[in-house]
Design an enzyme around this catalytic site. Structure first.
Site, mmCIF file in Angstrom:
data_model
loop_
_atom_site.group_PDB
_atom_site.id
_atom_site.type_symbol
_atom_site.label_atom_id
_atom_site.label_comp_id
_atom_site.label_asym_id
_atom_site.label_seq_id
_atom_site.Cartn_x
_atom_site.Cartn_y
_atom_site.Cartn_z
ATOM 1 N N GLY A 104 74.463 31.467 49.112
ATOM 2 C CA GLY A 104 73.654 32.658 49.346
ATOM 3 C C GLY A 104 72.670 32.894 48.223
ATOM 4 C CG ASP A 127 85.740 26.231 48.142
ATOM 5 O OD1 ASP A 127 86.847 26.142 47.585
ATOM 6 O OD2 ASP A 127 85.360 27.238 48.760
ATOM 7 N NE ARG A 171 88.510 32.624 51.656
ATOM 8 C CZ ARG A 171 89.708 33.184 51.608
ATOM 9 N NH1 ARG A 171 90.570 33.014 52.581
ATOM 10 N NH2 ARG A 171 90.072 33.891 50.550
ATOM 11 C CD GLU A 222 91.816 29.537 50.473
ATOM 12 O OE1 GLU A 222 92.525 30.542 50.323
ATOM 13 O OE2 GLU A 222 90.816 29.314 49.754
#
Lengths: 341, 341, 341, 341
Positions: A104, A127, A171, A222
């Site tokens: 972002g 990540d 994620r 996760e």
């Protein structure tokens, strides 16, 4: 020049090393003044900032977190800031901004630059899922922490003939689980890129035990998801009676494997230990080099660009390259590692 | 197929991880038999080898050193082995060989292949100085160990207002000293690629103390050399009276800096701690992937090639690319880091 | 002599170091033969054992877990074994047994000795709650792992102004949570010995934030309990609708603190990472010395005794001293540490 | 009260943790003001000091070295300070002093107290050789660092069939070499308490190689000495031609072993890495408890006493107990460990 620097989004080991590096490079090589903006874009909007000098960055190379603070802001807030970019730059008296952040933040760098606040980006994601750079700092540290944990778990799992499920960060992508899983020698690795079938996982473990091995380690990101319809936790954190349930995929997976296998299975949730603390040597070097090159880019006017690792070199690439798609684990790499599982 | 594997030259964290990976991939994916050849080319010549199976490689991912043993052999011995390659292969009953070693080993891979013993190479150098691959395993571990040492030295140096000289590995190239020096925040970094002037080093330290800093750390590669004629130890380990002298460049540099600065200066010689012990997560992954790809290369007939990291991918490249020149620290990278010194 | 050795109960870093030490001492000093009994008392009963020599214990000093395996058995099984002690000893052909285990194992040592199988005990508990010894091996390692985790958590908590709740081992006593909490500088430490009032914890955190601190770490032993009637999880793992709930005290505490404080609070569950992997130097030395002294005790006929650390010396004490009461955290030590919280 | 605190002598991991603890305890529990005196007794004499509050000690738990600085001073200087104790206390406006230092510092505590500057001592020695306390902080950290180094050396030594000599701290006592030697599984341990015969060391290594082992590690304290007349370096750092020689006992021992054995032998000199950096969990706890108890002792008027660990408790003991004799490695402990060598 007077250059602002801010850190945005979730923290990552190496943020402070970038700040230190920007200060060293800016002050020693170019005679710049560096203005540290507090709490990411929130501080930019609210005009909260302080001059950062040599003494402020002493010891930062090894310190996790960010001395500037970080915060997540709504996209509308950033849009508002873009609209007022010229004024915000004037208020703080800065000629340019080095923005350390995720997708972002990088995406906004071009808009800010166009709107009168010239921005150079530094990519940050634990990540490792930003495209256009071979690596981001923080990732190697997360993998290091996760691998050390798996190393420790192996002996205890073996002594007690247990299955241990280690839930790792990730994620949307499985880079940490995949890399730490290979480095730690996990026997199963479950990542978001490839929905898993719990029966297959259970069978793999059973075959392993049948070969005389006395334990198994499963590394699970996760964000890993089962093939639809095959597990209880498809129901999204609400049990069959409609009540809120606790525990993430690691806990659920251990529970269901224990049922399926009739063997003790336990979850380990490393959580925030993966994103805190001293960066590895590799992450410190990457962060330091990103900082140098960001300062150079400011002086060369490469706004709307961000620093990227390509092979062993740091390149400045247009932010558009980072934001077209998430860097996911490619099928070839996934195939590469199947034989060790 | 029946595939031989050997480790040659100085050891490196990750050798065992390659062996483990070759066994896993060969047995599980291709149904190969893996023959472990003892003590490098010496074992090849003497026909000393044993079959290596799953149980033999349990636990190898984290174990430094090499279970196959390693030895340095004279080039004439290797030439002899090349001349008898066909016979040696027949004696051991191997269809191909995976040779894990340095420049010399890789150079021999083509000759062996041409002479009837098809070889795939896996590059191994703790110094990271093999061209054509972004990195070699063992290097990250050496940097990790050296960086941890520098981290520890900083607090004690500061408490006592001392200069500490850390001697790091690197006879011909300065990659370890440079990388650990940046990661540890050393104030001077001396590498073989750039002869140093001890007066300049002393002046840098004096300026640092003049700015109120109370200590300095100098990282020096064991192969760093002074500008000719400027230091005692130009005399090559023999003092001015013709007697043998003890101590490498770290010790000598500390001695001379102490004289020049009138401040306590102490050497720290990390020595073999840099090349022993458990590999870092990154080195384990790199070694594991090299092992997989070496087995694949054997099955694809890519002999005379070696595994190389390019960006995030493993490629098979002709061994000729590795041996044309040493990968030295480029002037641009050297320039990159001058501002933090 | 022919001496059996077994490991019983939950594993602990250092078990293998004891086994290695027993073998070294027994073989090199006394010419004993050491028989390794598999899976604790289960192997004793089933007559599963193997001779363990020098080669079998190579590398065990640093290896977590136990090469002999361990298992929990019902007390009736042990009673059965005691009743058949003489026969079991004869079947295995052992003159004495070194039993490495917890309170239950030590308690049985006297009974076995009286019944014809002379036993020397070696205390083993990661929780450090065996009375009559200053320390047990494994505890220092658990504290080390937990402290490293807290170190890492601090920077990430600070960057995001969060409360982090670290759940640590300790069902009945708070030694790990207390020691790691002090070593890591936790701001709240909750242990089984002192029921906690969640309002007090919340107030402490609020005061901390009011003083300008931006984060808080709470270390909580898994067996810590709230003052009755003050928290949801008093209901014992079943929610108010009678459904099974997931998550231990760490998760529940984080949930309730988040509600009370209106700040992000996250749990970290280190789980089995605390009891696996390489022992610390201190634990290796303690385990090694326990092994030596256990062998000496066998040769001196000190059966029904166990090895204990007293100051810096190893003493043999009657097993009755270990089993009269659990070593809990004394109120004075609790008081000692209140000022740092 | 207004309490001064100073750190004297060589630094040690944990000094900062004591300072932090004194500040926390003094301010939070007693409402004291803490005055940090710079550079040990030198700062006391020169009146250099600053008030130290909560913010100054943030992060000190994990930081090696001492934020107050340390310096060695001549005994005459201390005698001068004792003679002017009353005046120095008045000049700084302090009611009492907490002096963290070695034997000399503790010895002076009584004299200062008698002369009008009430002092409580906190023992500090990395060598662990202060009698009357079971342990001093810093020692566990030194052992940890040394043990990690030995762990790393083993695999590289084995791969190359080498002898490695690790020189560890300990001029007068062998605690670090003995403890790290046991923890690391060294095959020879040489300490100042027991002059060694190099022929015996060589024979032990030869027997080891004869048993099929492929390497050996010798841990040697820097103060270890040969039986007189048996080694070159008896000549005290001057070679047979009267010229200054370089290198300590580690280097010399490796040189001579290589000659005697006809095998490669290499020295590793860990030097200051053993006394720098983050303290272990155990050392942090010990340092923290020493700090608390020192403050309590001040408020109880226990001057001329110092904090000591006895079993698991902290006691205040008269300084006279610390200075009667050096705590050396007792023959019993030496005997204890002979079987593993």
């Amino acid at each position: 020049m007077r250059i602002g620097v801010l850190t945005s989004g979730g923290d990552c080991p190496g943020l402070n090393a970038v700040i230190r590096s920007v200060v060293h490079r800016g002050l020693d090589v170019h005679g710049d003044e560096i203005l540290g903006i507090e709490d990411g874009f929130r501080g930019l909007i609210e005009g909260r900032a302080r001059v950062v000098g040599h003494d402020d960055v002493t010891g930062l190379l090894t310190l996790g977190g960010t001395i500037l603070g970080s915060a997540r802001v709504h996209r509308e807030k950033i849009d508002w800031a873009v609209a007022h970019a010229h004024q915000l730059a004037a208020d703080l008296g800065i000629d340019a901004l080095i923005a350390i952040g995720g997708e972002g933040t990088l995406a906004a760098a071009r808009k800010f630059s166009d709107a009168g606040l010239p921005v150079v980006g530094v990519p940050k994601t634990i990540d490792n899922d930003i495209d256009a750079t071979d690596a981001t700092f923080g990732f190697d540290t997360a993998v290091h922490v996760a691998t050390e944990a798996i190393d420790r778990l192996k002996t205890t799992a073996e002594s007690h003939q247990r299955v241990l499920v280690v839930e790792l960060m990730g994620r949307h992508t499985g880079w940490i689980a995949l890399t730490a899983g290979i480095a730690g020698g996990a026997h199963g690795i479950l990542i978001p890129e490839k929905p898993f079938d719990i029966e297959t996982v259970a069978r793999m473990i059973e075959e392993r035990f049948a070969r005389g091995k006395k334990f198994a380690i499963v590394a699970v990101a996760e964000g890993a998801v089962p093939v639809p319809g095959t597990m209880l936790f498809d129901h999204g954190g609400v049990d069959q009676f409609g009540h809120r349930t606790f525990g993430g995929i690691g806990t659920r997976l251990a529970d269901e494997l224990e049922d399926l296998l009739g063997k003790e299975a336990r979850p380990v949730i490393l959580g925030h230990t993966q994103r805190g603390g001293t960066p590895t040597a590799r992450d410190r070097v990457l962060a330091t080099r990103f900082g140098w090159h960001a300062v150079e880019a400011v002086h060369q006017g490469l706004f709307g660009h961000f620093t990227a690792l390509r092979n062993t070199e740091i390149k400045l690439v247009p932010v558009e390259e980072a934001i077209t798609r998430l860097k996911t684990v490619p099928p070839e790499l996934w195939a590469e590692c199947e034989s060790v599982l």
